[in-house]
Design a protein around this motif. Structure first.
Motif, PDB file in Angstrom:
ATOM      1  N   PRO A   1       0.815  -1.227   0.000  1.00  0.00           N
ATOM      2  CA  PRO A   1       0.000   0.000   0.000  1.00  0.00           C
ATOM      3  C   PRO A   1       0.847   1.274   0.000  1.00  0.00           C
ATOM      4  CG  PRO A   1      -0.804  -1.571   1.634  1.00  0.00           C
ATOM      5  CD  PRO A   1       0.501  -2.103   1.145  1.00  0.00           C
ATOM      6  N   GLN A   2       2.096   1.166   0.469  1.00  0.00           N
ATOM      7  CA  GLN A   2       2.960   2.351   0.555  1.00  0.00           C
ATOM      8  C   GLN A   2       3.776   2.592  -0.712  1.00  0.00           C
ATOM      9  OE1 GLN A   2       5.257   2.563   4.324  1.00  0.00           O
ATOM     10  NE2 GLN A   2       4.163   0.711   4.911  1.00  0.00           N
ATOM     11  N   LEU A   3       3.749   1.622  -1.634  1.00  0.00           N
ATOM     12  CA  LEU A   3       4.667   1.678  -2.772  1.00  0.00           C
ATOM     13  C   LEU A   3       4.283   2.762  -3.775  1.00  0.00           C
ATOM     14  CD1 LEU A   3       7.169   0.400  -4.016  1.00  0.00           C
ATOM     15  CD2 LEU A   3       5.709  -1.289  -5.112  1.00  0.00           C
ATOM     16  N   ASN A   4       5.277   3.565  -4.150  1.00  0.00           N
ATOM     17  CA  ASN A   4       5.101   4.607  -5.163  1.00  0.00           C
ATOM     18  C   ASN A   4       6.278   4.565  -6.125  1.00  0.00           C
ATOM     19  OD1 ASN A   4       2.713   6.281  -4.204  1.00  0.00           O
ATOM     20  ND2 ASN A   4       3.990   6.300  -2.365  1.00  0.00           N
ATOM     21  N   PHE A   5       6.054   5.067  -7.331  1.00  0.00           N
ATOM     22  CA  PHE A   5       7.170   5.264  -8.248  1.00  0.00           C
ATOM     23  C   PHE A   5       7.601   6.720  -8.152  1.00  0.00           C
ATOM     24  CE2 PHE A   5       8.621   6.630 -12.543  1.00  0.00           C
ATOM     25  CZ  PHE A   5       9.855   5.999 -12.494  1.00  0.00           C
ATOM     26  N   LEU A   6       8.904   6.943  -7.956  1.00  0.00           N
ATOM     27  CA  LEU A   6       9.423   8.307  -7.835  1.00  0.00           C
ATOM     28  C   LEU A   6       9.563   8.909  -9.237  1.00  0.00           C
ATOM     29  CD1 LEU A   6      12.143   7.597  -5.111  1.00  0.00           C
ATOM     30  CD2 LEU A   6       9.787   8.367  -4.794  1.00  0.00           C
ATOM     31  N   LYS A   7       8.651   9.786  -9.569  1.00  0.00           N
ATOM     32  CA  LYS A   7       8.575  10.314 -10.937  1.00  0.00           C
ATOM     33  C   LYS A   7       9.527  11.485 -11.185  1.00  0.00           C
ATOM     34  CE  LYS A   7       3.664   9.030 -11.295  1.00  0.00           C
ATOM     35  NZ  LYS A   7       3.417   8.615  -9.899  1.00  0.00           N
ATOM     36  N   ALA A   8      10.256  11.918 -10.157  1.00  0.00           N
ATOM     37  CA  ALA A   8      11.079  13.128 -10.277  1.00  0.00           C
ATOM     38  C   ALA A   8      12.149  13.008 -11.358  1.00  0.00           C
ATOM     39  CB  ALA A   8      11.735  13.445  -8.933  1.00  0.00           C
ATOM     40  N   VAL A   9      12.798  11.831 -11.443  1.00  0.00           N
ATOM     41  CA  VAL A   9      13.864  11.666 -12.441  1.00  0.00           C
ATOM     42  C   VAL A   9      13.278  11.738 -13.849  1.00  0.00           C
ATOM     43  CG1 VAL A   9      15.651  10.122 -13.323  1.00  0.00           C
ATOM     44  CG2 VAL A   9      15.295  10.322 -10.857  1.00  0.00           C
ATOM     45  N   ASP A  10      12.156  11.055 -14.072  1.00  0.00           N
ATOM     46  CA  ASP A  10      11.486  11.130 -15.379  1.00  0.00           C
ATOM     47  C   ASP A  10      11.109  12.574 -15.702  1.00  0.00           C
ATOM     48  OD1 ASP A  10      11.706   8.431 -15.720  1.00  0.00           O
ATOM     49  OD2 ASP A  10       9.558   8.023 -15.858  1.00  0.00           O
ATOM     50  N   ALA A  11      10.595  13.277 -14.704  1.00  0.00           N
ATOM     51  CA  ALA A  11      10.159  14.660 -14.922  1.00  0.00           C
ATOM     52  C   ALA A  11      11.326  15.554 -15.331  1.00  0.00           C
ATOM     53  CB  ALA A  11       9.502  15.201 -13.652  1.00  0.00           C
ATOM     54  N   GLN A  12      12.496  15.311 -14.735  1.00  0.00           N
ATOM     55  CA  GLN A  12      13.657  16.161 -15.026  1.00  0.00           C
ATOM     56  C   GLN A  12      14.350  15.786 -16.331  1.00  0.00           C
ATOM     57  OE1 GLN A  12      16.367  17.044 -11.747  1.00  0.00           O
ATOM     58  NE2 GLN A  12      14.801  16.454 -10.285  1.00  0.00           N
TER      59      GLN A  12
END
Length: 230
Positions: free
Chosen positions: A90-101
């Protein structure tokens, strides 16, 4: 070929593209555990060489962090699919910051923990990113990434050299592959903490035989080992 490489950086730099080709993947990231064992730090990021090192806490809030924490392989079809991620945790997320940059779009991800074979101590995480065919990584690739992780674990430990700088009379146990250097270090700590002889801890807690102890002692002192006869 991995075992022939001289150090960790060479393993990563020279073989990263070959490893991508092996998995028909676009990118690869290899993380190693930090000194305090609380996080993992990227050692290589193919396609992201100009991007600063990525440091992730070992918890369930990122994909690589989840794999480091759970010590399980994950094969994700689309990291932007929250429902798929939440099925793992339930806590799992993908860190989109690298893709965004960078403007890159991460989709498929095949990730395995890299662990010391005997103790299952975490050494790092290997992360295969985006199938070149655009399809999910097939189950056979899961077996492949586990084998890769096992090979990397052996190579990392060998290239890091002995864990102990001080020679002890039981180093022969490590040389003869009776126990690992990490296990010998754990035994030494346990003996000090419990105020016991190291021999007692090795026999009782690590199931080392008296024959193996005798062989190690004979190698250390340079004398033949003769088992005690009642």
């Amino acid at each position: 070929k991995i075992h022939a490489t001289k150090n960790i950086d060479e393993i990563i730099l020279e073989l990263s593209q070959e490893l991508c080709n092996l998995f028909n993947a676009d990118r690869l990231t290899i993380y190693l555990t930090s000194e305090d064992k609380g996080s993992i730090v990227s050692k290589v990021k193919t396609g992201l060489n100009s991007f600063k090192d990525i440091k992730l806490p070992i918890n369930e809030q990122s994909v690589a962090g989840y794999v480091a924490s759970s010590k399980k392989v994950v094969n994700i079809r689309d990291v932007y699919d929250d429902a798929e991620l939440k099925a793992y945790s339930p806590q799992l997320n993908f860190l989109k910051a690298v893709d965004a940059q960078t403007g890159y779009r991460t989709k498929q991800m095949l990730v395995s923990p890299v662990m010391e074979a005997k103790t299952k101590e975490l050494i790092g995480v290997v992360q295969i990113i985006n199938s070149k065919g655009g399809q999910p990584f097939p189950p056979m690739m899961e077996e492949g990434v586990v084998q890769l992780a096992e090979t990397l674990a052996i190579a990392f430990r060998q290239r890091q050299g002995p864990m102990m700088m001080v020679r002890t009379k039981y180093d022969g146990l490590v040389t003869n592959a009776v126990i690992s250097a990490e296990e010998l270090e754990l035994a030494q700590r346990s003996a000090r903490r419990k105020n016991l002889d190291l021999e007692t801890v090795l026999i009782d807690e690590f199931k080392v035989t008296t024959l193996a102890l005798g062989s190690a002692l004979s190698a250390y002192f340079g004398v033949p080992y003769e088992p005690h006869k009642a």
